[in-house]
Design a protein around this motif. Sequence first.
Motif, short mmCIF file in Angstrom:
data_model
loop_
_atom_site.label_atom_id
_atom_site.label_comp_id
_atom_site.label_asym_id
_atom_site.label_seq_id
_atom_site.Cartn_x
_atom_site.Cartn_y
_atom_site.Cartn_z
N LEU A 216 0.98 -1.12 -0.07
CA LEU A 216 -0.04 0.00 0.08
C LEU A 216 0.80 1.14 -0.24
O LEU A 216 0.42 2.26 -0.59
CB LEU A 216 -0.85 0.02 1.39
CG LEU A 216 -1.83 1.28 1.38
CD1 LEU A 216 -2.69 1.39 0.09
CD2 LEU A 216 -2.75 1.14 2.67
N ARG A 217 1.88 1.39 0.70
CA ARG A 217 2.92 2.42 0.67
C ARG A 217 3.47 2.56 -0.68
O ARG A 217 3.54 3.93 -0.92
CB ARG A 217 3.79 1.97 2.02
CG ARG A 217 4.82 3.29 2.00
CD ARG A 217 5.93 3.07 3.26
NE ARG A 217 5.28 3.11 4.38
CZ ARG A 217 4.87 1.99 5.41
NH1 ARG A 217 5.64 1.17 5.08
NH2 ARG A 217 4.43 2.45 6.67
N ILE A 218 3.79 1.59 -1.23
CA ILE A 218 4.24 1.78 -2.58
C ILE A 218 3.25 2.27 -3.60
O ILE A 218 3.42 3.13 -4.46
CB ILE A 218 4.96 0.44 -2.99
CG1 ILE A 218 6.45 -0.01 -2.36
CG2 ILE A 218 5.38 0.46 -4.57
CD1 ILE A 218 6.73 -1.27 -2.53
N MET B 112 -0.62 10.40 2.30
CA MET B 112 0.92 10.33 2.86
C MET B 112 1.83 11.60 2.17
O MET B 112 2.70 11.85 2.69
CB MET B 112 1.51 9.01 2.68
CG MET B 112 0.76 7.95 3.60
SD MET B 112 1.34 6.34 3.84
CE MET B 112 2.36 6.19 2.23
N GLY B 113 0.96 12.17 1.20
CA GLY B 113 1.58 13.50 0.69
C GLY B 113 2.56 13.40 -0.26
O GLY B 113 3.32 14.55 -0.46
N HIS B 114 2.36 12.27 -0.96
CA HIS B 114 3.36 12.05 -2.14
C HIS B 114 2.87 13.02 -3.29
O HIS B 114 4.03 13.56 -3.97
CB HIS B 114 3.27 10.49 -2.46
CG HIS B 114 3.88 9.77 -1.51
ND1 HIS B 114 5.11 9.82 -1.00
CD2 HIS B 114 3.25 8.94 -0.81
CE1 HIS B 114 5.44 8.70 -0.03
NE2 HIS B 114 4.03 8.37 0.17
N GLY C 196 1.16 6.36 -7.08
CA GLY C 196 0.03 6.95 -7.44
C GLY C 196 -0.09 8.32 -7.21
O GLY C 196 -0.34 9.01 -8.04
N GLY C 197 0.37 9.02 -6.25
CA GLY C 197 0.39 10.40 -5.88
C GLY C 197 1.31 10.90 -6.72
O GLY C 197 1.09 12.13 -7.09
N GLU C 198 2.56 10.39 -6.76
CA GLU C 198 3.56 11.23 -7.66
C GLU C 198 3.30 11.22 -9.14
O GLU C 198 3.27 12.29 -9.84
CB GLU C 198 5.04 10.48 -7.45
CG GLU C 198 5.51 10.93 -6.23
CD GLU C 198 6.95 10.15 -5.76
OE1 GLU C 198 7.53 9.64 -6.98
OE2 GLU C 198 7.48 9.87 -5.01
N GLY C 199 2.63 9.94 -9.39
CA GLY C 199 2.24 10.12 -10.97
C GLY C 199 1.17 11.01 -11.16
O GLY C 199 1.21 11.61 -12.31
N PHE C 200 0.36 11.03 -10.19
CA PHE C 200 -1.01 11.71 -10.76
C PHE C 200 -0.63 13.35 -10.57
O PHE C 200 -0.96 13.88 -11.48
CB PHE C 200 -1.79 11.50 -9.36
CG PHE C 200 -3.30 12.29 -9.31
CD1 PHE C 200 -4.35 12.05 -10.41
CD2 PHE C 200 -3.39 13.40 -8.63
CE1 PHE C 200 -5.30 12.93 -10.43
CE2 PHE C 200 -4.47 14.13 -8.62
CZ PHE C 200 -5.48 13.88 -9.77
N ALA C 201 0.33 13.63 -9.63
CA ALA C 201 0.73 14.90 -9.45
C ALA C 201 1.41 15.35 -10.81
O ALA C 201 1.31 16.34 -11.62
CB ALA C 201 1.55 15.25 -8.48
#
Length: 79
Positions: free
Chosen positions: A21-23, A62-64, A28-33
Amino acid sequence: MSVVHFDAHGADPDYKVGDSLRIQETLGGEGFARRFVAPLLRRHFPGREPASIRVLDVGCGMGHAVAALRQLGYDAWGL
């Protein structure tokens, strides 16, 4: 029958975020941004430097995504 007691806010104190889940959250967060949010910001604020654009990510997990936007130069914050 066992009874599980939760804190008043309903969170399970024994829950742990697993590595998978952490990965997933990180990628997901970085890619989405990078793939969606940054191009959207450039389209809506043409000609403005990223540092002059303040972004608030409500429900940032988690703020990625916030970290990725900061790496791209945006004034990004998460809640």
